[in-house]
Design a protein around this motif. Structure first.
Motif, PDB file in Angstrom:
ATOM      1  N   ARG A  44       0.840  -1.206   0.000  1.00  0.00           N
ATOM      2  CA  ARG A  44       0.000   0.000   0.000  1.00  0.00           C
ATOM      3  C   ARG A  44       0.876   1.257   0.000  1.00  0.00           C
ATOM      4  NH1 ARG A  44      -4.253  -2.825   3.388  1.00  0.00           N
ATOM      5  NH2 ARG A  44      -3.042  -2.338   5.225  1.00  0.00           N
ATOM      6  N   GLN A  45       1.979   1.183   0.759  1.00  0.00           N
ATOM      7  CA  GLN A  45       2.899   2.318   0.791  1.00  0.00           C
ATOM      8  C   GLN A  45       3.450   2.575  -0.611  1.00  0.00           C
ATOM      9  OE1 GLN A  45       2.810   3.660   3.610  1.00  0.00           O
ATOM     10  NE2 GLN A  45       4.373   5.219   3.615  1.00  0.00           N
ATOM     11  N   ARG A  46       3.721   1.497  -1.335  1.00  0.00           N
ATOM     12  CA  ARG A  46       4.204   1.643  -2.708  1.00  0.00           C
ATOM     13  C   ARG A  46       3.148   2.272  -3.605  1.00  0.00           C
ATOM     14  NH1 ARG A  46       8.583  -1.682  -4.013  1.00  0.00           N
ATOM     15  NH2 ARG A  46       9.370  -2.586  -2.098  1.00  0.00           N
ATOM     16  N   VAL A  47       1.896   1.844  -3.391  1.00  0.00           N
ATOM     17  CA  VAL A  47       0.817   2.402  -4.209  1.00  0.00           C
ATOM     18  C   VAL A  47       0.721   3.906  -3.965  1.00  0.00           C
ATOM     19  CG1 VAL A  47      -1.667   2.451  -4.585  1.00  0.00           C
ATOM     20  CG2 VAL A  47      -0.490   0.257  -4.321  1.00  0.00           C
ATOM     21  N   MET A  48       0.828   4.285  -2.700  1.00  0.00           N
ATOM     22  CA  MET A  48       0.750   5.716  -2.387  1.00  0.00           C
ATOM     23  C   MET A  48       1.909   6.466  -3.049  1.00  0.00           C
ATOM     24  SD  MET A  48       0.269   7.664   1.205  1.00  0.00           S
ATOM     25  CE  MET A  48       1.558   6.782   1.994  1.00  0.00           C
ATOM     26  N   ILE A  49       3.079   5.845  -3.052  1.00  0.00           N
ATOM     27  CA  ILE A  49       4.216   6.480  -3.717  1.00  0.00           C
ATOM     28  C   ILE A  49       3.949   6.573  -5.222  1.00  0.00           C
ATOM     29  CG2 ILE A  49       6.675   6.242  -4.251  1.00  0.00           C
ATOM     30  CD1 ILE A  49       7.063   5.062  -1.484  1.00  0.00           C
ATOM     31  N   ALA A  50       3.371   5.520  -5.780  1.00  0.00           N
ATOM     32  CA  ALA A  50       3.035   5.547  -7.209  1.00  0.00           C
ATOM     33  C   ALA A  50       2.080   6.703  -7.504  1.00  0.00           C
ATOM     34  CB  ALA A  50       2.409   4.217  -7.626  1.00  0.00           C
ATOM     35  N   MET A  51       1.093   6.899  -6.623  1.00  0.00           N
ATOM     36  CA  MET A  51       0.156   8.006  -6.817  1.00  0.00           C
ATOM     37  C   MET A  51       0.891   9.343  -6.731  1.00  0.00           C
ATOM     38  SD  MET A  51      -3.115   6.652  -4.623  1.00  0.00           S
ATOM     39  CE  MET A  51      -3.954   8.220  -4.620  1.00  0.00           C
ATOM     40  N   ALA A  52       1.756   9.446  -5.726  1.00  0.00           N
ATOM     41  CA  ALA A  52       2.460  10.709  -5.519  1.00  0.00           C
ATOM     42  C   ALA A  52       3.382  11.031  -6.695  1.00  0.00           C
ATOM     43  CB  ALA A  52       3.262  10.659  -4.213  1.00  0.00           C
ATOM     44  N   LEU A  53       3.903  10.010  -7.340  1.00  0.00           N
ATOM     45  CA  LEU A  53       4.876  10.254  -8.396  1.00  0.00           C
ATOM     46  C   LEU A  53       4.254  10.254  -9.791  1.00  0.00           C
ATOM     47  CD1 LEU A  53       7.829   8.116  -7.070  1.00  0.00           C
ATOM     48  CD2 LEU A  53       7.497  10.564  -6.851  1.00  0.00           C
ATOM     49  N   SER A  54       2.951  10.026  -9.853  1.00  0.00           N
ATOM     50  CA  SER A  54       2.271   9.892 -11.140  1.00  0.00           C
ATOM     51  C   SER A  54       2.580  11.016 -12.118  1.00  0.00           C
ATOM     52  CB  SER A  54       0.762   9.832 -10.940  1.00  0.00           C
ATOM     53  OG  SER A  54       0.395   8.524 -10.640  1.00  0.00           O
ATOM     54  N   GLU A  78      17.023   9.781  -8.191  1.00  0.00           N
ATOM     55  CA  GLU A  78      18.133   9.793  -9.142  1.00  0.00           C
ATOM     56  C   GLU A  78      17.623   9.890 -10.573  1.00  0.00           C
ATOM     57  OE1 GLU A  78      20.908   6.430  -8.832  1.00  0.00           O
ATOM     58  OE2 GLU A  78      21.310   7.239  -6.823  1.00  0.00           O
ATOM     59  N   GLU A  79      16.558   9.142 -10.857  1.00  0.00           N
ATOM     60  CA  GLU A  79      16.085   9.086 -12.237  1.00  0.00           C
ATOM     61  C   GLU A  79      15.335  10.339 -12.657  1.00  0.00           C
ATOM     62  OE1 GLU A  79      13.938   5.428 -12.385  1.00  0.00           O
ATOM     63  OE2 GLU A  79      15.790   4.253 -12.231  1.00  0.00           O
ATOM     64  N   THR A  80      14.568  10.942 -11.729  1.00  0.00           N
ATOM     65  CA  THR A  80      13.717  12.051 -12.143  1.00  0.00           C
ATOM     66  C   THR A  80      14.213  13.404 -11.637  1.00  0.00           C
ATOM     67  OG1 THR A  80      12.346  11.817 -10.186  1.00  0.00           O
ATOM     68  CG2 THR A  80      11.671  10.588 -12.129  1.00  0.00           C
TER      69      THR A  80
END
Ligand SMILES: Nc1ncnc2c1ncn2[C@@H]1O[C@H](COP(=O)(O)OP(=O)(O)O)[C@@H](O)[C@H]1O
Ligand SMILES: Nc1ncnc2c1ncn2[C@@H]1O[C@H](COP(=O)(O)OP(=O)(O)O)[C@@H](O)[C@H]1O
Ligand code: SF4
Ligand SMILES: [Mg+2]
Ligand SMILES: [Mg+2]
Lengths: 372, 380
Positions: free
Chosen positions: A166-176, A208-210
């Motif tokens: 879930r923490q990853r999903v939230m990060i995915a949302m934040a980085l969308s 690093e990537e973005t």
């Protein structure tokens, strides 16, 4: 893109956020200033109630009002003051150019909505994606944050995922929307240490990537040590110390920082002595004593500390400390560092080991007594 | 049923060397202890309505054997859900074990009647993570701390009891002025002190401290750790200190036991295990702990495990860590590795290391098809 920001993505100037409570006015954040350069990571550390979250909620104007109120200050994002923008424009920045992740992913996730939909809404709103584009983007984001079999799982509900996922999903949302600034408020506090390592690794890689700038809020000095370029130490709504990360750990110039560093077990340097303990309790921000808010717990406190509010002393180009004795404390720290043999003994031995030098136990100014 | 001593408790197949080998008499001897929670399922009816048809059993503690010696602190570490609390509670019989034994001074606690158990409880106490949840909100501090004094008849009359309560409060650093206050009037750290005073009231020998500092602020954690260490010295207490925080565990413990999905996977001296972890899970766990030193953090090599801890319901066969282990081979799926003495007084459960080759780094990494083979991250 705005200009006139002299390399700073974000500049916070004299921010004050107060809450009116039954108990009186809580000066949760009281006169805070800092800069964040592009691509850098700033750590904010402090015990609970020190004002870390309120600082960052103020930056993106998410302070509940009432009871909260941003009393004064500027939050310059690309040189433009977020605090004086129309609400509509702030909403366009939030989630797109500045996004946040929290300790509890369920504060951002809707339990009744499929994860795909929650991710799609963001890019449909901010990037004008079509349904198909948004769906593909959602799958790609889940892959980016390391959800195995992302395409098969994108239509799940949050409860079908573990805490770390879930923490990853939230990060995915934040980085969308590839934000320019990511604010992470205790993103790993509720997670187990192997999952924490995964999430920190992920943030590091994405940075690093973005080239995203990050504000990382945590109470864990170990986490900031490995993740940040600069650190702010907060206490009672004030910045007590501000410095580049290495400098802060090598030569703290504030008694609170020094005490905090010595009160956490350090598995590498420690020699099995009693931990230094800061006596007493964190302060009640609604009823601060006159003078320095840390004075009642400080090993260095003298008469003047209980009487007068301390100055914010510049110790070198990028190092500041809020203390009547900042210079002395700083000199003391540097002498200790030299006695340890230069900077932290490093070099060949990278594995944690016992013989990397010891914390001087004679430094411990209290006698292990109980706090009150 | 009682047995004469821990020696007699030796169950066939248990690693001998984990027990008192140097003539020391353990205070607590744990032998093949099991706590399984049966969640049901697996009935014909369930299969008819489309269920999985598999009986679901949480093997929270699954065959744990270890000795705890008088005056030591044994640290128990592991990720959430691995069975730490259940093991601690089972030792005190707050949760009933479903198999195996736990001996206190050679006496099998499992064989005690309710009445005998109550008398033994005096010697076996517990400190909880959330002192608020474990303290009765309607009782004053004086009543809370005084209750065990009364239950075990440790004072004659009200005056003597109150004197004892005052003394206990002072011992844990609470002002006796607060005698008549209620738990909600205290901060988290102070409540933990009340919980500790209550545990001490019965004058115990053995204390299970279940995440006693996890809910506290950094500066308060140090206060509580120091307090517990001082009390141990003064009262010759033996602790089982449970935490998921390896830095705290390393600080307070003499020996550390690492738990993964219901089993102990490594046991060693606290400093040794931190410097020289042997089996892959412990290695990953320790490499994941952030060190408060930027110079070291910048150069550390980190084993970042992929995926989550698997469900303890019907856990993986063989080595339970094989689903995440960078060194797993085919055999790891089949063989349950015993906790073996790989180095003197250093026990680890992994079939790929041995006294002859204790260094997993020198063993070829996973090659088995079908097994996940997570990479490791090396930071420059
Ligand atoms: N909605 C609110 N109402 C009243 N007080 C609040 C509110 N939010 C935060 N505070 C107070 O502001 C202070 C700082 O809180 P916070 O920034 O959340 O601390 P931290 O994140 O450092 O733990 C605390 O004293 C807290 O009680
Ligand atoms: N009363 C119970 N009934 C069913 N399952 C339980 C019960 N108590 C604990 N468990 C399960 O046993 C496992 C171990 O739990 P616990 O001992 O609390 O782990 P830890 O303390 O290491 O976090 C978990 O999967 C938990 O959900
Ligand atoms: S037994 Fe196999 S799976 Fe288990 S830790 Fe050792 S190498 Fe890894
Ligand atoms: Mg906060
Ligand atoms: Mg637990």
């Amino acid at each position: 893109m705005m200009s006139g920001d002299n390399g700073n993505l974000l500049s916070v100037r004299d921010l004050r956020t107060y809450f009116e409570t039954e108990d009186g006015t809580v000066k949760a954040v009281d006169g805070i200033s800092f800069d964040l350069k592009r691509g850098e990571t700033l750590g904010i550390v402090g015990e609970s109630g020190s004002g870390k979250s309120v600082t960052n909620l103020s930056v993106i104007r998410l302070i509940p009002s009432p009871p909260g109120r941003i009393v004064s200050g500027e939050v310059l994002f690309h040189g433009q003051d977020i605090l004086s923008l129309p609400a509509e424009e702030v909403r366009r920045i939030r989630g797109k150019r500045i996004s946040m992740i929290f300790q509890d992913p369920m504060t951002s996730l809707n339990p009744f909505m499929r994860i795909s939909r929650q991710l799609m809404e963001i890019t449909q709103l901010h990037l004008g994606h079509t349904r198909e584009q948004a769906y593909e983007h959602a799958v790609r984001m889940l892959e980016t944050v390391g959800i195995p079999e992302a395409r098969a799982r994108v239509d799940s509900y949050p409860h079908e995922f573990s805490g770390g996922m879930r923490q990853r999903v939230m990060i995915a949302m934040a980085l969308s929307c590839e934000p320019e600034l990511l604010i992470a408020d205790e993103p790993t506090t509720a997670l187990d240490v192997t999952i924490q390592a995964q999430i920190l690794e992920l943030i590091r890689k994405l940075k690093e990537e973005t080239g995203t700038s990050v504000i990382l809020i945590t109470h864990d000095l170990g986490v900031v040590a490995g993740m940040t370029d600069d650190i702010i130490v907060m206490y009672a709504g004030k910045i007590f110390e501000q410095a580049p990360t290495r400098e802060l750990f090598a030569a703290p110039g504030n008694p609170y920082t020094k005490a905090l560093l010595k009160s956490v077990p350090d598995p590498v340097h420690e020699e099995g002595t009693d931990l230094y303990q800061i006596p007493g309790l964190p302060p009640d921000v609604a009823h601060l004593p006159p003078g320095c808010p840390f004075a009642p717990r400080c090993y260095h406190a003298e008469e003047v500390c209980r009487r007068e509010f301390p100055p914010f002393v510049q110790l070198n180009a990028e190092h500041f400390s809020l203390c009547h004795f900042a210079g002395e404390v700083y000199a003391e720290s540097r002498a200790e560092r030299d006695a340890r043999g230069g900077a932290t003994p490093s070099g060949a031995n990278v594995e944690p080991s016992e013989n990397l030098g010891a914390v001087d136990p004679s430094e411990n100014p209290t006698q292990g007594g109980a706090g009150r | 049923m009682t047995t004469g001593g821990a020696q007699q408790a030796d169950v066939a197949g248990m690693p001998q060397a984990l027990m008192a080998s140097d003539g020391r008499e353990p205070l607590i001897a744990i032998r093949d202890l099991k706590v399984h929670f049966d969640l049901g399922g697996g009935s014909k009816l369930e299969r008819l309505v489309g269920g999985s048809g598999v009986r679901r059993v949480v093997k929270a503690v699954d065959g744990v054997s270890i000795d705890i010696f008088p005056g030591e602190t044994l640290g128990l570490v592991g990720e959430s859900g691995c069975g730490k609390s259940t093991l601690g509670r089972a030792l005190l019989r707050l949760t009933e074990p479903t198999g195996g034994h736990a001996f206190f001074r050679g006496r099998d606690l499992a064989g005690l009647s309710k009445r005998e158990l109550r008398q033994h409880r005096r010697h076996l106490q517990m400190i909880f993570q959330d002192p608020y949840a474990s303290l009765n909100p309607r009782m004053t501090v004086s009543q809370i701390i005084g209750e065990p004094v009364e239950t075990f008849r440790l004072a004659r009359g009200r005056q003597e009891r109150e004197a004892r309560v005052r003394e206990l409060m002072q011992t844990v650093g609470l002002s006796p002025r607060f005698l008549k206050r209620y738990p909600h009037e205290f901060s988290g750290g102070q409540r933990q002190r009340i919980g500790i005073a209550r545990a001490l009231a019965a004058d115990p020998d053995f204390v299970v401290a279940d995440e006693p500092i996890s809910a506290l602020d950094v500066s308060i954690q140090a206060q509580i750790m120091n307090l517990m260490e001082r009390l141990q010295r003064e009262r010759n207490l033996t602790y089982l200190f449970i935490s998921h925080d390896l830095r705290a565990i390393r600080h307070v413990s003499d020996r550390v036991a690492v738990m993964y999905l219901g089993k102990l996977v490594e046991v060693a001296d606290a400093k040794v295990i931190y410097r020289d972890p042997l089996m892959p899970y412990t290695k990953a766990l320790i490499s994941a702990v952030p060190v408060p030193d930027p110079e070291i953090e910048a150069k550390r090599e980190r084993i970042v495990l992929q995926g989550d801890v698997p469900s303890p319901i019907n856990p993986p066969p063989g080595c339970r860590f094989h689903t995440r282990c960078p060194w797993a081979v085919e055999a790891c799926r089949e063989v349950v590795p015993p906790l073996a003495e790989i180095k003197p007084n250093h026990f680890a459960a992994c079939i790929r290391i041995s006294p002859e080759e204790p260094d997993i780094e020198r063993v070829a990494p996973s090659d088995a098809p079908g097994l996940r083979n997570p990479g490791r991250v090396i930071e420059q």
